[in-house]
Structure formats: structure tokens, C-alpha cells
Design an enzyme around this catalytic site. Structure first.
Site, PDB file in Angstrom:
ATOM      1  CD  GLU A 127      38.563  54.812  76.970  1.00  0.00           C
ATOM      2  OE1 GLU A 127      39.386  55.603  76.065  1.00  0.00           O
ATOM      3  OE2 GLU A 127      38.077  55.617  77.858  1.00  0.00           O
ATOM      4  CE1 TYR A 175      42.001  52.484  77.648  1.00  0.00           C
ATOM      5  CE2 TYR A 175      42.174  54.076  76.252  1.00  0.00           C
ATOM      6  CZ  TYR A 175      41.892  53.675  77.553  1.00  0.00           C
ATOM      7  OH  TYR A 175      41.610  54.492  78.514  1.00  0.00           O
ATOM      8  N   GLY A 195      44.167  62.407  78.996  1.00  0.00           N
ATOM      9  CA  GLY A 195      43.389  63.126  78.966  1.00  0.00           C
ATOM     10  C   GLY A 195      41.883  62.362  79.301  1.00  0.00           C
ATOM     11  CD  GLU A 228      40.645  62.057  76.045  1.00  0.00           C
ATOM     12  OE1 GLU A 228      39.711  61.639  76.194  1.00  0.00           O
ATOM     13  OE2 GLU A 228      41.699  61.340  76.322  1.00  0.00           O
TER      14      GLU A 228
HETATM   15  N1  BES Z   1      38.377  58.180  79.401  1.00  0.00           N
HETATM   16  C1  BES Z   1      39.789  57.836  79.420  1.00  0.00           C
HETATM   17  C2  BES Z   1      40.447  58.080  80.815  1.00  0.00           C
HETATM   18  C3  BES Z   1      40.199  56.968  81.708  1.00  0.00           C
HETATM   19  C4  BES Z   1      39.303  55.731  81.369  1.00  0.00           C
HETATM   20  C5  BES Z   1      40.040  57.378  83.048  1.00  0.00           C
HETATM   21  C6  BES Z   1      38.852  54.953  82.525  1.00  0.00           C
HETATM   22  C7  BES Z   1      39.699  56.472  84.158  1.00  0.00           C
HETATM   23  C8  BES Z   1      39.213  55.305  83.945  1.00  0.00           C
HETATM   24  C9  BES Z   1      40.512  58.601  78.334  1.00  0.00           C
HETATM   25  O1  BES Z   1      39.696  58.995  77.127  1.00  0.00           O
HETATM   26  C10 BES Z   1      41.637  57.979  77.780  1.00  0.00           C
HETATM   27  O2  BES Z   1      41.467  56.952  77.388  1.00  0.00           O
HETATM   28  N2  BES Z   1      42.914  58.555  78.250  1.00  0.00           N
HETATM   29  C11 BES Z   1      44.124  57.993  77.278  1.00  0.00           C
HETATM   30  C12 BES Z   1      44.484  59.044  76.465  1.00  0.00           C
HETATM   31  C13 BES Z   1      45.418  58.459  75.330  1.00  0.00           C
HETATM   32  C14 BES Z   1      44.708  57.132  74.838  1.00  0.00           C
HETATM   33  C15 BES Z   1      45.606  59.193  74.396  1.00  0.00           C
HETATM   34  C16 BES Z   1      45.062  58.276  78.693  1.00  0.00           C
HETATM   35  O3  BES Z   1      44.879  58.912  79.759  1.00  0.00           O
HETATM   36  O4  BES Z   1      46.196  57.608  78.836  1.00  0.00           O
HETATM   37 ZN    ZN Z   2      39.456  57.325  76.087  1.00  0.00          ZN
END
Ligand code: BES
Ligand code: ZN
Length: 627
Positions: A331, A394, A282, A309
Site C-alpha cells: 500500500e 499508506y 477499490g 489500483e
Molecule cells: N488493496 C486495497 C484494499 C484493501 C487492503 C482491502 C487491505 C482489504 C485489506 C486497495 O488497493 C486500496 O488501498 N483501496 C483504497 C483506495 C484508495 C487508497 C484510493 C480504499 O479502498 O480506500
Molecule cells: Zn491499495
């Protein structure tokens, strides 16, 4: 646990006011001289040429009276002209220089502007290979009728479709006018009108100052279903009903977050479900989360993706990490809030299982990471901006937040986190600014719960502090016992108590199957539980990588179908990684990729090709030097 010396830490704190002014190493911009305050986009969207073309008009805040130039980030943009706009609308051409590309930053665009104009207009077009855009032919979409395109700007790809200062420290408001073929719906990271006519003429307005990585656009054959007073789901017609059902609890999620952290400040919260080639799970584009269709499995078991998100509406979009070095502020805090939303909407069992899956994975891997990568704030910084996006940001980040919550209690911790969002709202901040707020308003306000040393150890130290605690899960404990008995040959696969396992319980069972699980364990597991061909890609990824490693060639066609259909890096790469371990698997994976490539996002292509290159090198090396 190793800490940088106290002197280094003291120095870092002393330099704190300077850090915010310093240039971002992942951007050419010079924010100390001039900053974008507002952006006006006027672009035509051309599916045939796979290009955006038109103008970007930047309203500028000149900070340094001596500044002569406006330096912008670009990547693979063709720049046609640059003009200064006077207060009365008069125009004047400006000289500019577009430097050769220096990966990974791209091409520095230097605009000569000694008179410091209030506005500068750049006429440009994008390349069909823009790293931040994916263009899909009708055949590559679910419904096969119309072409589709979408952006993914984070971390440093906005510069491949807009010339701007591509740094999270710089915030601007923006408007856009987009023309497109009639019948197509255009969507951006602003308020979208679900009833907008598909007349090829769209206007958007984002009144809140946002950083460049939150710029987003998508277009295609897209339907809408409203799911609440301020929520809707957008997706291709064949997907939109299922998606609206899966994500129907979004309003409840927003209300939960609001009750904890104050009002949702953005107006609408909509979700766009992308084609399966979307490289991430996402993306928190303001007002319009972009989401992978792999989260739609029919039982809402993967919707904490939306909680995540949505949580960025506070952690990230409202209070933003000033640099990719500080990405854990986005994150880590978001992942913590995601857990709170999931707990409130889907219950403690669900939330604890998700927390445990992430924490156990981190605990199992962190000690093997390079020391610097174990820190929430790595110093020196990671080489590429995307390299800053690690499980540590994260999972260690959210673990730190949960630890604070436990030590200070929810009453005090929740109030503190809310005050953090309110105090820094609409600003981009460093870890040190966050920590100063923590020290003053939580640690020193309620002494005896956590020392300042302990808090800084979480942020600047390596590993996970020994006393970091985790929730417990009866279901996971039972699965551990069953897995052990199964692996020891004491429990046949068919007698596993798995009929009612939810997605997370299957993930947990499969995560902890050893890499070298034998074929005579793998085969009966598949016979009893029909894992091959599962419609749930989280389960599929975990299953295929183990089955391939065990040498089960019967799963190859289904595994090939999985990676061909899905471009989400985290679900696709582990399966490719399992394939490339043997020469025969590598050859097969190369064939699969040759067919799948046309449907992949540039990021996925790059990841698979790098993997092939290193696997090919390794297998070509003489046995004595390989491994
Ligand atoms: N903002 C991120 C995606 C991202 C971070 C893209 C850094 C490029 C560089 C997004 O909010 C995210 O963390 N997505 C996760 C979702 C999951 C933790 C539920 C993903 O894509 O895995
Ligand atoms: Zn994120």
C-alpha cells in the site's frame, strides 16, 4: 523517535531467511510442508441459494518428505468430500477433519495425505453469509433487473469461498470454469473477453502466479465499454457510460507507469464498477480492478483511485508483501506510484493536493496512535489481518518513498524502484528483503544522501521524522487563510472564494473545520454552498459529520440517505460515528441501519454493529466512568 534496540534489529536481519519460511499467523497453512502450485475451480453460481458450489482441485508441491497432512484455510464452507487424484486420473477418497471455527482465522481443514498426492480435489459449497462474498437481490442493484454478486478476498476472506492456503506468501496459477444462469455475465481476476456470450458457461485462466487474496469473482447484469486497446469498463447498464467517461484516461495511466517501471505484464487492464455497497474504494484484482461507484463524480477528480489500483500491478500484485505485517510494501509503495501517475496525467497541482491531504491527516493523528501502530512494521503484529491496514501503511509508507526520491533524485530513485520490481517480480517478500535491496542498490551505491540509520528509522521508528518534507500548495494556503477568517467571524460564508474549488480543495476546507464548529457557522455555509445533498460523497461525508456534530438536525435526512446508499466503509462510518455521539443520534442511526442493513456487505454490517455496541455501552455507563 524510538527504535527497537540494535540487538533486536540485528536479530531480525539474521532471522531473515527464516521469516519467509515461517507460518503466517493469519493462516492455518503450513507452507514449509506443502504449497499450492495451481488451482482448478469448477463452480456453479446459484443466486437463489446465494451459494457457490462445486470443486477446487489443488496441484501441490510437497516440500517436506515427512509431511502427512495438507492443512487448508476455510471459513463457513461445507465440505462434501476430498479425493486424491493420481497422475493417470485415478481417484482415491481421503480422510479429512474440519475443525470448529476459531475467529478470526476460520476452520482449519486437515486432509490426511501421507502418500503426498500431486493433486487433491475438494467438493464444497459456500454459505450465504460468506464473509468474502456479497449477494444482492435485484432490488439492491442500480438497474433493479437482475441479482448481483461479488467477492472481496483481501485480507483473509478468500477462504470463505475457496478452500486454500490463504496467505500472501503462497502463489499459484489458476483456471476456473463457472456456470451461471444465462443472461448473466461472470467476471474473474483474469483476462476477461468483452465479447463473451452470456450463455451461462465461463472459463478463465490466470497464467501468472498470484497470492490467494487476489482471487476475485463477480456476476450480474453487467455491460462493457472498451476505452482503449487493452482497457474496458464493466458496470451495470445504467452506470457504464458515465464510468467509461470518468475512467477514459486509463490507457494513459498505464503508459505512464510503464515508462517509469517497465512493461505492464498482465495483458488487459479492465475496471469493474460495483454497486455502492462495495465496502472499499477499490481492489486491485489482477486484470480487473474492482471499484466503488463513489469515484464517479463527473469531473475525474477522484480517478487517482484508478491510478492507485493500477499501481498495484507493480507494487503488490507483481512484488507482494509476504505477510500482512509487511502490507506497507503493497500500500505504501502503491500510494507513492499513484502520486507519480496522477502528476503525469493530471498535473502537479492535482498530485500535490492529494499528497498534502493524506500527509496532513497523518501528521495530525500519528502522535495520538499507540506507539506500535506508528511503525511501518508493527512488532508485535496486529491482532487481526485487517488491522494491519492503517493510514500509516499508506501515508507514512508513501512519505518514506517520496523522501527517498527527494534525497537521491528522480533519476536514481526511479531506476532503483524499477530494479526492485524487476528483481522481485512474481515473488512475495518481507520488509527486510526490500530494505536489503535498498541498502545495496541505492543507499550504499550513492553515499551521502541518506544514512542506513535514517532509512531504518522510517521503517521501525515511531512518528514522522522531523525533517520529512511536503510539497506546497498555493490553493491550500489560500483556503487556510479563508477558513481562519470565516471561523473568526471576519468572512461571511457566502464570501468564501469557493466557486471554483475542486473536490480536493473542498475536502481540505472541511477536514480542517474543527470538530466543535458552531451551528451559527454551519448553517450559513450550507445556505451559501448547498453542501447537504451533494452528489460527491467525499464532500458529503466530511460535511455531514461536521453538521451532525454541530447539532444541525436539518441534515439528518440527507445524511441518512448518504449512509443508506453507500456501503463504502470510509465514507459511511464517519457519518455513523457522528450520529452515535448523542443518545438521540444513536437511536436515529439504529433506525437508519435497520432499513439499510439488507443492502450492506457483511464487513459494513459488522463495522456498524460494533460501533453501535460500543456507543450503547458508553452511553449506558454512569457519567463518572464514561468518557
Ligand atoms: N488493496 C486495497 C484494499 C484493501 C487492503 C482491502 C487491505 C482489504 C485489506 C486497495 O488497493 C486500496 O488501498 N483501496 C483504497 C483506495 C484508495 C487508497 C484510493 C480504499 O479502498 O480506500
Ligand atoms: Zn491499495
Amino acid at each position: 523517535m524510538r527504535l527497537p534496540s540494535c540487538a533486536a534489529l540485528a536479530l531480525a536481519l539474521l532471522l531473515l531467511p527464516l521469516v519467509a519460511q515461517a507460518n503466517d499467523p493469519y493462516s492455518w497453512a503450513q507452507p514449509g510442508k506443502v504449497q499450492i502450485r495451481h488451482l482448478d475451480l469448477d463452480l456453479n453460481l446459484d443466486f437463489k441459494a446465494q451459494r457457490l458450489s462445486g470443486t477446487a482441485t489443488l496441484s501441490l508441491d510437497w516440500k517436506d518428505p515427512e509431511a502427512q497432512n495438507l492443512v487448508l484455510d476455510t471459513r463457513d464452507l461445507a465440505i462434501k468430500s476430498v479425493t486424491a487424484l493420481g497422475p493417470g486420473g485415478e481417484t482415491r477418497p481421503l480422510d479429512f477433519n474440519l475443525a470448529n471455527s476459531e475467529p478470526p482465522l476460520g476452520s482449519k481443514l486437515t486432509i490426511v495425505a501421507p502418500k503426498q498426492p500431486e493433486k487433491v480435489r475438494i467438493a464444497y459449497r459456500t454459505s450465504p453469509d460468506a464473509t468474502g462474498l456479497q449477494w444482492l437481490t435485484p432490488a439492491q442493484t442500480a438497474d433493479k433487473k437482475a441479482p448481483f454478486m461479488y467477492s472481496q478476498s483481501e485480507a483473509i476472506h478468500a477462504r470463505s469461498w475457496i478452500p486454500l492456503q490463504d496467505s500472501p506468501a503462497i502463489r499459484f496459477t489458476w483456471n476456473a470454469h463457472i456456470t451461471a444462469p444465462t443472461g448473466v455475465r461472470v467476471i474473474m481476476s483474469a483476462i476477461n473477453d468483452p465479447d463473451h456470450p452470456l450463455d451461462g458457461d465461463f472459463r478463465f485462466e490466470q497464467p501468472h502466479p498470484i497470492p490467494s487474496y487476489l482471487m476475485a469473482i463477480a456476476a450480474g447484469d453487467i455491460d462493457v465499454i472498451e476505452t482503449g486497446p487493452r482497457t474496458a469498463v464493466y458496470a451495470e447498464p445504467s452506470v457504464v457510460k458515465k464510468a467509461a467517461h470518468e475512467f477514459e484516461d486509463t490507457e494513459q495511466m498505464i503508459e505512464t507507469a510503464e515508462s517509469l517501471y517497465g512493461p505492464y505484464r498482465w495483458g488487459r487492464y479492465d475496471i469493474l464498477v460495483l454497486p455502492p455497497s462495495f465496502p472499499y474504494g477499490g481492489m486491485e484484482n489482477p486484470n480487473m480492478t474492482f471499484a466503488t461507484p463513489t469515484a464517479i463524480v463527473g469531473d475525474k477528480s477522484l480517478v487517482s483511485l484508478i491510478a492507485h489500483e493500477l499501481a498495484h500491478s507493480w507494487a503488490g500484485n507483481l512484488v507482494t508483501a509476504a505477510s500482512w505485517r509487511d502490507i506497507w510494501l503493497n500500500e505504501g509503495i502503491t500510494t507513492y506510484v499513484q502520486g507519480r501517475i496522477t502528476e503525469a496525467v493530471y498535473g502537479e497541482k492535482q498530485a500535490n493536493e492529494e499528497i498534502l491531504l493524506a500527509a496532513r491527516r497523518l501528521k495530525a493523528t500519528i502522535d495520538d496512535m499507540p506507539e506500535n501502530a506508528q511503525r511501518l512494521v508493527p512488532e508485535p503484529r496486529p491482532v487481526g489481518a485487517e488491522d494491519a491496514r492503517t493510514r500509516v501503511a499508506y501515508d507514512k509508507g508513501s512519505w518514506f518513498m517520496r523522501t527517498l526520491e527527494q534525497r537521491f533524485g528522480r533519476r536514481h530513485f526511479d531506476a532503483w524502484l524499477k530494479s526492485y520490481f524487476n528483481h522481485f517480480a512474481w515473488h512475495s517478500i518481507t520488509t527486510e528483503q526490500m530494505m536489503a535491496w535498498l541498502k545495496k542498490n541505492l543507499i550504499e551505491k550513492y553515499p551521502g544522501n541518506m544514512s542506513w540509520d535514517e532509512a531504518t528509522e522510517w521503517v521501525y521508528g515511531t512518528g514522522i521524522p522531523d525533517d520529512a518534507s511536503l510539497p506546497t500548495s498555493k490553493a491550500f494556503a489560500a483556503i487556510d487563510r479563508q477558513r481562519e477568517a470565516f471561523l473568526a467571524g471576519k468572512l461571511p460564508a457566502a464570501e468564501l472564494d469557493a466557486a471554483d474549488w475542486n473536490t480536493q480543495e473542498w475536502m481540505y476546507f472541511l477536514n480542517r473545520l474543527p470538530k466543535e464548529t458552531d451551528l451559527d457557522r454551519i448553517k450559513p455555509l450550507d445556505a451559501a454552498w448547498h453542501l447537504t445533498g451533494t452528489p460527491n460523497a467525499e464532500i458529503g461525508m466530511r460535511w455531514y459529520r461536521r453538521a451532525i456534530a454541530a447539532g444541525d438536525k436539518a441534515v439528518w435526512p440527507a445524511a441518512a440517505e448518504h449512509v443508506t446508499h453507500i456501503g463504502r466503509l470510509y465514507l459511511t462510518m464517519p457519518v455513523y460515528e457522528a450520529f452515535v455521539q448523542t443518545p438521540e443520534g444513536l437511536a436515529f442511526a439504529k433506525q437508519v441501519y435497520a432499513r439499510a442493513k439488507a443492502g450492506y456487505h457483511p464487513l459494513t454490517r459488522h463495522a456498524v454493529e460494533s460501533l453501535f455496541a460500543s456507543a450503547t455501552d458508553q452511553q449506558a455507563a454512569p457519567a463518572s466512568t464514561s468518557g
